[in-house]
Design a protein around this motif. Structure first.
Motif, PDB file in Angstrom:
ATOM      1  N   ALA A   1     -31.227 -59.847  -7.949  1.00 33.01           N
ATOM      2  CA  ALA A   1     -30.547 -58.626  -8.165  1.00 33.01           C
ATOM      3  C   ALA A   1     -31.336 -57.747  -9.403  1.00 33.01           C
ATOM      4  O   ALA A   1     -31.547 -56.258  -8.803  1.00 33.01           O
ATOM      5  CB  ALA A   1     -29.278 -58.772  -8.761  1.00 33.01           C
ATOM      6  N   ARG A   2     -32.097 -58.418  -9.965  1.00 28.91           N
ATOM      7  CA  ARG A   2     -32.922 -57.774 -10.965  1.00 28.91           C
ATOM      8  C   ARG A   2     -34.174 -56.956 -10.400  1.00 28.91           C
ATOM      9  O   ARG A   2     -34.487 -55.864 -10.482  1.00 28.91           O
ATOM     10  CB  ARG A   2     -33.259 -58.321 -12.253  1.00 28.91           C
ATOM     11  N   GLU A   3     -34.621 -57.874  -9.479  1.00 23.55           N
ATOM     12  CA  GLU A   3     -35.859 -57.133  -8.634  1.00 23.55           C
ATOM     13  C   GLU A   3     -35.260 -56.187  -7.711  1.00 23.55           C
ATOM     14  O   GLU A   3     -36.171 -54.910  -7.556  1.00 23.55           O
ATOM     15  CB  GLU A   3     -36.326 -58.513  -7.825  1.00 23.55           C
ATOM     16  N   ARG A   4     -34.129 -56.188  -6.971  1.00 21.75           N
ATOM     17  CA  ARG A   4     -33.904 -55.062  -6.110  1.00 21.75           C
ATOM     18  C   ARG A   4     -33.549 -53.871  -7.070  1.00 21.75           C
ATOM     19  O   ARG A   4     -33.966 -52.705  -6.685  1.00 21.75           O
ATOM     20  CB  ARG A   4     -32.599 -55.448  -5.651  1.00 21.75           C
ATOM     21  N   ALA A   5     -32.989 -54.120  -8.129  1.00 18.55           N
ATOM     22  CA  ALA A   5     -32.663 -52.990  -9.137  1.00 18.55           C
ATOM     23  C   ALA A   5     -34.241 -52.240  -9.470  1.00 18.55           C
ATOM     24  O   ALA A   5     -34.186 -50.998  -9.675  1.00 18.55           O
ATOM     25  CB  ALA A   5     -31.856 -53.156 -10.345  1.00 18.55           C
ATOM     26  N   ARG A   6     -35.130 -53.146  -9.875  1.00 22.31           N
ATOM     27  CA  ARG A   6     -36.377 -52.468 -10.277  1.00 22.31           C
ATOM     28  C   ARG A   6     -37.019 -51.707  -9.285  1.00 22.31           C
ATOM     29  O   ARG A   6     -37.640 -50.876  -9.534  1.00 22.31           O
ATOM     30  CB  ARG A   6     -37.218 -53.951 -10.586  1.00 22.31           C
ATOM     31  N   ALA A   7     -36.866 -52.361  -7.918  1.00 21.27           N
ATOM     32  CA  ALA A   7     -37.501 -51.642  -6.913  1.00 21.27           C
ATOM     33  C   ALA A   7     -36.855 -50.325  -6.560  1.00 21.27           C
ATOM     34  O   ALA A   7     -37.371 -49.266  -6.184  1.00 21.27           O
ATOM     35  CB  ALA A   7     -37.350 -52.568  -5.376  1.00 21.27           C
TER      36      ALA A   7
ATOM     37  N   TYR B   1     -35.083 -48.312  -8.575  1.00 18.20           N
ATOM     38  CA  TYR B   1     -35.117 -47.531  -9.776  1.00 18.20           C
ATOM     39  C   TYR B   1     -36.541 -47.306 -10.287  1.00 18.20           C
ATOM     40  O   TYR B   1     -36.784 -46.442 -11.009  1.00 18.20           O
ATOM     41  CB  TYR B   1     -34.134 -47.714 -10.725  1.00 18.20           C
ATOM     42  N   ALA B   2     -37.545 -47.791  -9.448  1.00 18.21           N
ATOM     43  CA  ALA B   2     -38.839 -47.742  -9.897  1.00 18.21           C
ATOM     44  C   ALA B   2     -39.556 -46.142  -9.706  1.00 18.21           C
ATOM     45  O   ALA B   2     -39.008 -45.802  -8.572  1.00 18.21           O
ATOM     46  CB  ALA B   2     -39.907 -48.452  -9.013  1.00 18.21           C
ATOM     47  N   THR B   3     -40.004 -45.736 -10.379  1.00 19.70           N
ATOM     48  CA  THR B   3     -40.598 -44.107 -10.112  1.00 19.70           C
ATOM     49  C   THR B   3     -42.003 -44.353  -9.939  1.00 19.70           C
ATOM     50  O   THR B   3     -42.800 -45.110  -9.913  1.00 19.70           O
ATOM     51  CB  THR B   3     -40.731 -43.320 -11.572  1.00 19.70           C
ATOM     52  N   SER B   4     -42.355 -43.371  -8.932  1.00 24.71           N
ATOM     53  CA  SER B   4     -43.618 -43.394  -8.183  1.00 24.71           C
ATOM     54  C   SER B   4     -44.403 -42.450  -8.931  1.00 24.71           C
ATOM     55  O   SER B   4     -43.940 -41.314  -9.286  1.00 24.71           O
ATOM     56  CB  SER B   4     -43.529 -43.041  -6.659  1.00 24.71           C
ATOM     57  N   GLY B   5     -45.542 -42.848  -9.296  1.00 24.86           N
ATOM     58  CA  GLY B   5     -46.448 -42.198 -10.314  1.00 24.86           C
ATOM     59  C   GLY B   5     -47.255 -41.317 -10.126  1.00 24.86           C
ATOM     60  O   GLY B   5     -47.967 -40.535 -10.618  1.00 24.86           O
TER      61      GLY B   5
END
Length: 92
Positions: free
Chosen positions: A80-86, A88-92
């Motif tokens: 679940a943490r990995e799904r959330a990280r992916a 909400y990750a910002t593309s930079g």
């Protein structure tokens, strides 16, 4: 389904009464449209949480069967943490 209600079936160790009550509370909050009931509705709110937790949720969890092996809470939390990280990750 309310996002705050977590799956409780088929975990090792089984869901605790606190987890069942938390899910019931989220359900009643969603149905009532209120996170904190007024004093006039507090008793009805509390009774609904108790009934959903004991009558429906506990009974359902006790009657469900599965051939799948029990899930590990830590492994599922990491997923679940990995799904959330992916998500909400910002593309930079």
């Amino acid at each position: 389904m309310c996002r705050n209600i977590r799956q409780l079936h088929n975990f090792e160790p089984p869901a605790t009464s606190e987890e069942v009550r938390a899910a019931a509370l989220q359900y009643v909050r969603k149905v009532s449209g209120s996170t904190k009931p007024s004093q006039a509705n507090a008793e009805a709110f509390a009774e609904a949480v108790d009934e959903v937790a004991a009558a429906a949720t506990q009974r359902l969890l006790g009657q469900l069967t599965t051939a799948a092996p029990p899930k590990d809470r830590e492994v599922e939390a990491a997923k679940a943490r990995e799904r959330a990280r992916a998500r909400y990750a910002t593309s930079g």
